[in-house]
Design a protein around this motif. Structure first.
Motif, PDB file in Angstrom:
ATOM      1  N   ASN A 191       0.968  -1.496   0.080  1.00 15.55           N
ATOM      2  CA  ASN A 191       0.034  -0.273  -0.091  1.00 15.55           C
ATOM      3  C   ASN A 191       0.812   1.068   0.340  1.00 15.55           C
ATOM      4  OD1 ASN A 191      -2.159   1.336   2.297  1.00 15.55           O
ATOM      5  ND2 ASN A 191      -2.335   1.636   0.119  1.00 15.55           N
ATOM      6  N   ILE A 192       1.693   1.299   0.606  1.00 12.50           N
ATOM      7  CA  ILE A 192       2.594   2.036   1.002  1.00 12.50           C
ATOM      8  C   ILE A 192       3.815   2.863  -0.488  1.00 12.50           C
ATOM      9  CG2 ILE A 192       4.688   3.581   2.065  1.00 12.50           C
ATOM     10  CD1 ILE A 192       3.489   1.895   4.492  1.00 12.50           C
ATOM     11  N   ALA A 193       4.164   1.175  -1.134  1.00 14.90           N
ATOM     12  CA  ALA A 193       4.772   1.360  -1.956  1.00 14.90           C
ATOM     13  C   ALA A 193       4.414   2.472  -3.507  1.00 14.90           C
ATOM     14  CB  ALA A 193       5.329   0.121  -2.530  1.00 14.90           C
ATOM     15  N   ARG A 194       3.078   1.903  -3.439  1.00 12.04           N
ATOM     16  CA  ARG A 194       2.060   2.200  -4.446  1.00 12.04           C
ATOM     17  C   ARG A 194       1.862   4.066  -4.107  1.00 12.04           C
ATOM     18  NH1 ARG A 194      -0.425  -2.537  -3.611  1.00 12.04           N
ATOM     19  NH2 ARG A 194      -1.020  -3.872  -5.623  1.00 12.04           N
ATOM     20  N   ALA A 195       1.948   4.790  -3.224  1.00 16.39           N
ATOM     21  CA  ALA A 195       2.181   5.836  -3.271  1.00 16.39           C
ATOM     22  C   ALA A 195       2.835   6.137  -3.162  1.00 16.39           C
ATOM     23  CB  ALA A 195       1.391   6.168  -1.865  1.00 16.39           C
ATOM     24  N   LEU A 196       4.015   5.625  -2.862  1.00 11.10           N
ATOM     25  CA  LEU A 196       5.385   6.306  -3.155  1.00 11.10           C
ATOM     26  C   LEU A 196       5.922   6.429  -4.881  1.00 11.10           C
ATOM     27  CD1 LEU A 196       7.846   4.644  -0.392  1.00 11.10           C
ATOM     28  CD2 LEU A 196       7.222   6.799  -0.424  1.00 11.10           C
ATOM     29  N   ARG A 197       5.142   4.928  -5.420  1.00  8.02           N
ATOM     30  CA  ARG A 197       5.419   4.926  -6.817  1.00  8.02           C
ATOM     31  C   ARG A 197       5.202   6.576  -7.769  1.00  8.02           C
ATOM     32  NH1 ARG A 197       2.906   0.103  -9.362  1.00  8.02           N
ATOM     33  NH2 ARG A 197       0.989   1.337  -9.046  1.00  8.02           N
ATOM     34  N   GLU A 198       4.142   7.285  -6.904  1.00  6.92           N
ATOM     35  CA  GLU A 198       3.199   8.089  -7.475  1.00  6.92           C
ATOM     36  C   GLU A 198       4.828   9.311  -7.919  1.00  6.92           C
ATOM     37  OE1 GLU A 198      -0.243   9.090  -5.846  1.00  6.92           O
ATOM     38  OE2 GLU A 198      -0.673   7.172  -6.602  1.00  6.92           O
ATOM     39  N   GLU A 199       5.404   9.133  -6.368  1.00  8.84           N
ATOM     40  CA  GLU A 199       6.773  10.428  -6.190  1.00  8.84           C
ATOM     41  C   GLU A 199       7.174  10.187  -6.856  1.00  8.84           C
ATOM     42  OE1 GLU A 199       7.946  13.873  -4.400  1.00  8.84           O
ATOM     43  OE2 GLU A 199       5.840  13.087  -5.222  1.00  8.84           O
ATOM     44  N   ALA A 222       8.001  -5.117  -2.461  1.00 11.50           N
ATOM     45  CA  ALA A 222       7.297  -3.715  -2.140  1.00 11.50           C
ATOM     46  C   ALA A 222       8.167  -2.820  -2.886  1.00 11.50           C
ATOM     47  CB  ALA A 222       7.403  -3.874  -0.878  1.00 11.50           C
ATOM     48  N   PHE A 223       9.991  -2.781  -2.653  1.00 11.82           N
ATOM     49  CA  PHE A 223      10.620  -2.063  -3.223  1.00 11.82           C
ATOM     50  C   PHE A 223      10.084  -2.075  -4.427  1.00 11.82           C
ATOM     51  CE2 PHE A 223      13.995  -0.413  -4.164  1.00 11.82           C
ATOM     52  CZ  PHE A 223      14.653   0.494  -4.054  1.00 11.82           C
ATOM     53  N   ARG A 224      10.391  -3.227  -4.956  1.00  9.70           N
ATOM     54  CA  ARG A 224      10.677  -3.180  -6.492  1.00  9.70           C
ATOM     55  C   ARG A 224       9.573  -2.140  -7.082  1.00  9.70           C
ATOM     56  NH1 ARG A 224      11.506  -8.529  -6.075  1.00  9.70           N
ATOM     57  NH2 ARG A 224       9.100  -9.541  -7.815  1.00  9.70           N
ATOM     58  N   LEU A 225       7.436  -2.660  -6.145  1.00 11.61           N
ATOM     59  CA  LEU A 225       6.923  -1.902  -6.893  1.00 11.61           C
ATOM     60  C   LEU A 225       6.959  -0.723  -6.233  1.00 11.61           C
ATOM     61  CD1 LEU A 225       3.443  -2.463  -7.228  1.00 11.61           C
ATOM     62  CD2 LEU A 225       2.830  -2.806  -4.240  1.00 11.61           C
ATOM     63  N   SER A 226       7.400   0.029  -5.681  1.00 16.86           N
ATOM     64  CA  SER A 226       8.088   1.202  -5.156  1.00 16.86           C
ATOM     65  C   SER A 226       8.408   1.800  -6.201  1.00 16.86           C
ATOM     66  CB  SER A 226       8.451   1.635  -4.197  1.00 16.86           C
ATOM     67  OG  SER A 226      10.006   1.401  -4.230  1.00 16.86           O
ATOM     68  N   HIS A 227       8.774   1.618  -7.809  1.00 19.49           N
ATOM     69  CA  HIS A 227      10.243   2.029  -8.042  1.00 19.49           C
ATOM     70  C   HIS A 227       9.258   1.064  -9.777  1.00 19.49           C
ATOM     71  CE1 HIS A 227      12.772  -1.243  -9.437  1.00 19.49           C
ATOM     72  NE2 HIS A 227      12.865  -1.457  -7.572  1.00 19.49           N
ATOM     73  N   SER A 228       8.004   0.423  -9.950  1.00 20.49           N
ATOM     74  CA  SER A 228       7.166   0.015 -10.496  1.00 20.49           C
ATOM     75  C   SER A 228       7.182   0.639 -11.497  1.00 20.49           C
ATOM     76  CB  SER A 228       6.635  -0.437 -10.392  1.00 20.49           C
ATOM     77  OG  SER A 228       5.992  -1.481 -11.661  1.00 20.49           O
ATOM     78  N   GLY A 229       7.806   0.370 -13.010  1.00 22.40           N
ATOM     79  CA  GLY A 229       7.159   1.251 -14.483  1.00 22.40           C
ATOM     80  C   GLY A 229       8.580   2.468 -14.919  1.00 22.40           C
ATOM     81  N   VAL A 230       9.619   2.937 -13.807  1.00 16.99           N
ATOM     82  CA  VAL A 230      10.313   3.800 -14.976  1.00 16.99           C
ATOM     83  C   VAL A 230      11.311   3.429 -15.478  1.00 16.99           C
ATOM     84  CG1 VAL A 230      10.736   4.591 -12.331  1.00 16.99           C
ATOM     85  CG2 VAL A 230      12.262   2.548 -12.865  1.00 16.99           C
ATOM     86  N   LYS A 231      11.706   4.249 -16.329  1.00 14.97           N
ATOM     87  CA  LYS A 231      12.240   3.908 -17.649  1.00 14.97           C
ATOM     88  C   LYS A 231      13.963   3.069 -17.215  1.00 14.97           C
ATOM     89  CE  LYS A 231      11.934   8.191 -19.073  1.00 14.97           C
ATOM     90  NZ  LYS A 231      12.609   9.016 -19.861  1.00 14.97           N
ATOM     91  N   SER A 232      14.457   2.339 -18.361  1.00 11.91           N
ATOM     92  CA  SER A 232      15.490   1.882 -17.643  1.00 11.91           C
ATOM     93  C   SER A 232      17.069   2.846 -17.829  1.00 11.91           C
ATOM     94  CB  SER A 232      16.048   1.098 -18.879  1.00 11.91           C
ATOM     95  OG  SER A 232      15.438  -0.382 -19.224  1.00 11.91           O
ATOM     96  N   GLU A 233      16.749   3.768 -18.308  1.00 15.78           N
ATOM     97  CA  GLU A 233      17.915   5.252 -17.905  1.00 15.78           C
ATOM     98  C   GLU A 233      17.645   5.575 -16.545  1.00 15.78           C
ATOM     99  OE1 GLU A 233      16.965   4.343 -22.583  1.00 15.78           O
ATOM    100  OE2 GLU A 233      15.479   4.923 -21.095  1.00 15.78           O
ATOM    101  N   THR A 234      16.110   5.468 -15.864  1.00 18.58           N
ATOM    102  CA  THR A 234      16.476   6.338 -14.336  1.00 18.58           C
ATOM    103  C   THR A 234      17.289   4.631 -13.441  1.00 18.58           C
ATOM    104  OG1 THR A 234      14.540   6.961 -15.029  1.00 18.58           O
ATOM    105  CG2 THR A 234      15.144   6.673 -12.954  1.00 18.58           C
ATOM    106  N   GLN A 235      17.807   5.598 -13.099  1.00 23.35           N
ATOM    107  CA  GLN A 235      19.259   4.835 -12.295  1.00 23.35           C
ATOM    108  C   GLN A 235      18.647   4.637 -10.847  1.00 23.35           C
ATOM    109  OE1 GLN A 235      23.469   5.886 -10.877  1.00 23.35           O
ATOM    110  NE2 GLN A 235      23.475   4.441 -12.763  1.00 23.35           N
TER     111      GLN A 235
END
Length: 763
Positions: free
Chosen positions: A580-588, A628-641
């Motif tokens: 739940n927290i990870a999804r909120a962070l992913r937006e940021e 949960a950690f992967r979910l927090s950055h899920s969807g970023v581009k491969s170029e984003t480190q």
């Protein structure tokens, strides 16, 4: 029949963090040793008064500490690492603080620091080697006993048990720590004799390793031997040997466990010749029949009836109903206590502005003792206490969330990402950076207070924060760092800052908990499903990026750390909350990427804390935490480190989880552990980027260039230089600029020297 009520320890930082203020004043030279001692005495006195007011039968002596109770145990048994024993100090107190923080004037590094079991409390790791010797030094403890008696209290002394002490120690160069057991027991024996001479009747002796499922026969034998020596006269089961003392020359021992059940070591525990046993009631309910069979006719059973690590209050009528048959059976041999030391909770909920959902269901240390006192009164037949006790139920239960991460988007493989990121970022070998925060100066704290109190308008506050960020960027560019940060001047605490910007999370005003020494954190309370408010601060990062051509890291606290460093509802699975927290962070995270931030660091310093104390449950915990950690950055581009940061952990134990996090770079603490991790990581096949902490930010020592270079060379002997980063071991918010700037200059110089030394020679 009267019930004995007692505690397993209280917070020692002071109800208004008086000890923190005094400690930092002493370290800065603005407070005398006499004044520090006076503050310490006031804090102890307040703790004793609280216990007395709430009807505790005894007050604890030995739970107070000026820095750490494990370090106190080292000094109590005369075990001081040789570099501190030989140090030139004017006062013995400075030798003690030197062991915790280092001695900057003599460039003596502090002892290693790591987490206390699965909590966010940190202890100073004892160092055991061939020259280790022990001797009883109980004078300071005896002084506190007399102090308590002068106040009119009956003291119960609290000690860390000898076997747990050794278990938590580090053997220098693989030295077997159990080889010093007999000498350590001699010191403990001397301490107990001194306590008997002071008329102490009961000693609480903590052996929390009994809740682990990894003890081998050597450790079980060490426990048996220890209490054969320290226990009162009683035949040791299975032997013809009598325990080590008669009933006159040592106090009674209450052997204490906490944090988990004792299922695997129950037989070991019941066989020890001690006078009482303490267990966490909720975690050991299923074992109580066996415990009662092995308890015998004269031993005390202490039960932890209120949760010492959770702020959710107990339903007293239900507990009383459960305990009534046991009370009828044991009578005055039944003792009641919190489940563990209350140092893991803030002082009191009084004065806080609670959301409606938390009224009547939330309490901190003071309230836990009130509940304990009420439970004792109900069991003793004072039913009128029931009139003021509500049916307390933690919220969230009716709003179940799915335990899934179906929206998790897998990234390209790490080697593909690595090539794309190298091209996009154009960083040199051994890129230099920091973990995120810069010194929180007096001016920054005053600025934030003025804004919080409404004394400064939002526009003026934001303009002032932008000025601080400008200065942070200027300094970093002057120093020559390769990847910059905005410095986090707007953040007071890495969890509270985000808690205040997430719906479903409540942040207290004064709910401080000690993490180590004078360092305190303020855990928020998660009480319903979490969602992101308009933003989590991305605009400060993008402003910083507008000031420089170098990459600026976006900084977030990860879902696991927000969960573990908050108080979560007890009736919701942790993976549900973490996702739940990870999804909120992913937006940021995705907003930062949209705004052109190419490096995003999602800190997980609490990742190690997801591991249950039972090793058999580790794999499942690491799986949901990494997910949960992967979910927090899920969807970023491969170029984003994607970076993450971890500190003061046993990284070997979480290696499976670290790999599964799929971060591009992990920065870790290695400064106090002397870089011993590198060979093990190489053997396990670690291939992501790694930023070993090259100096310890928790010490006032300013590192030398050659020291940093030596630590990097140890890493380079095992790890790919193309994937090695150079950074401090943690954020710099607790340091001054006078310490920070020269340290970072040394860090950059060391990295540049190594780059030059490793350049291919021209033909």
């Amino acid at each position: 029949m009267s019930i004995t009520l007692h505690t397993l320890g209280l917070p020692r930082i002071g109800k208004a963090r008086e000890l923190k203020t005094a400690l930092e004043g002493y370290w800065k030279g603005g407070l005398s040793e006499t004044d520090l001692a006076a503050t310490a005495r006031e804090v102890r006195g307040e703790n004793w008064r609280l216990q007395n007011r709430q009807g505790m039968s005894m007050v604890n002596v030995g739970d107070f500490s000026l820095y750490d109770h494990v370090l106190d145990t080292s000094f109590l048994v005369g075990h001081i690492a040789p570099r501190f024993a030989a140090a030139r100090v004017d006062r013995e107190l400075d030798r003690y603080f030197g062991a915790a923080r280092g001695l900057a004037d003599q460039h003596i590094e502090p002892g290693a620091m790591t987490k206390w079991f699965d909590t966010n409390y940190h202890y100073i790791v004892p160092e055991i080697g061939p020259s280790t010797r022990f001797e009883a030094r109980p004078a300071a403890l005896v002084d506190q006993i007399r102090e308590a008696r002068e106040g009119g209290y009956t003291p119960k002394v609290q000690l860390l048990g000898p076997v747990t002490y050794l278990y938590l120690s580090r053997g220098i160069d693989g030295f077997p720590v159990l080889s010093v057991l007999e000498d350590l027991l001699s010191a403990f024996r001397g301490i107990l004799t001194s306590l008997a001479e002071e008329g102490i009747r009961w000693v609480q002796i903590d052996e929390p390793i009994l809740v682990l499922d990894t003890l081998n026969q050597d450790w079980r034998q060490a426990l048996a031997r220890s209490y054969a020596v320290l226990g009162r006269s009683r035949a040791i089961p299975g032997t013809d040997e009598a325990a080590g003392s008669d009933s006159q020359d040592t106090p009674k021992l209450l052997l204490t466990t906490y944090f988990e059940d004792v299922e695997e070591e129950l037989e070991t525990l019941l066989a020890l010749p001690v006078d009482g046993i303490h267990l966490d009631y909720q975690r050991n309910k299923g074992l109580l029949d066996t415990v009662l069979e092995g308890l015998g006719p004269d031993r005390v059973l202490s039960l932890g009836m209120v949760d010492g690590r959770s702020p959710w209050r107990e339903h007293i009528p239900a507990l009383a109903e459960e305990l009534a048959p046991l009370y009828q059976d044991l009578g005055d041999r039944l003792w009641l206590a919190p489940s563990c030391n209350l140092l893991h909770l803030p002082w009191s909920i009084a004065g806080e502005d609670l959301p409606r959902e938390l009224e009547g269901v939330l309490g901190f240390g003071v309230e836990k003792l009130q509940d304990l006192s009420a439970l004792g009164a109900v069991l003793e037949g004072h039913s009128n206490h029931l009139d003021t006790i509500q049916n307390r139920t933690a919220p969230w239960g009716s709003e179940e969330l799915e335990d899934s991460a179906d929206d998790l988007v897998d990234r390209q493989d790490s080697s593909t990402r690595e090539a794309l990121q190298a091209e996009a970022l154009g960083l040199p070998r051994l890129p230099t950076t920091t973990i995120g925060s810069f010194p929180q100066t007096r001016e920054i704290r005053a600025l934030r207070r003025a804004w919080t109190r409404g004394e400064l308008g939002a526009a003026d506050y934001q303009a002032a924060i932008r000025d601080v960020i400008r200065e942070n960027i200027r300094i970093q560019e002057e120093i020559g760092l390769d990847v910059l940060v905005h410095g986090e001047p707007e953040r007071s605490d890495m969890v509270s800052f985000f808690a205040e910007r997430l719906d479903g999370v409540w942040a207290s005003r004064g709910g401080w908990v000690q993490s180590y020494g004078s360092r305190c954190v303020k855990p928020p309370v998660i009480f319903k499903p979490v969602s992101r408010k308009p933003d989590l601060g991305w605009e400060w990062v993008t402003f910083a990026q507008s000031l420089t051509k170098k990459p600026v890291k976006g900084m977030l606290t990860g879902p696991v750390t927000i969960l573990k460093w908050s108080f979560a509802p007890p009736n919701v699975a942790p993976q549900v909350i973490a996702n739940n927290i990870a999804r909120a962070l992913r937006e940021e995270v995705l907003e930062l990427e949209t705004q052109g931030i190419a490096i995003i660091q999602i800190d997980e310093p609490a990742f190690r804390e997801v591991l249950p104390l039972k090793r058999s449950r580790w794999s499942q915990a690491l799986d949901w935490a990494a997910r949960a950690f992967r979910l927090s950055h899920s969807g970023v581009k491969s170029e984003t480190q994607i970076h993450s940061h971890m500190c003061y952990s046993d990284f070997n134990s979480i290696f499976q989880g670290i790999k599964a996090m799929d971060a591009d770079v992990i920065s870790i603490e290695t400064s106090r552990s002397k870089g011993e991790l590198f060979a093990e990581l190489a053997e396990k096949g670690y291939t992501q980027g790694l930023g070993p902490g090259v100096y310890d930010i928790h010490s006032p020592l300013i590192p030398r260039t050659e020291e940093i270079r030596e630590r990097l060379e140890r890493a380079l002997a095992h790890l790919d230089p193309a994937r090695l980063w150079v950074n401090p071991d943690c954020g710099l918010k607790t340091r001054t600029w006078q310490e920070t700037r020269p340290a970072l200059e040394a860090l950059v110089a060391a990295a540049r020297q190594l780059r030059e030394a490793r350049k291919p020679r021209q033909a």
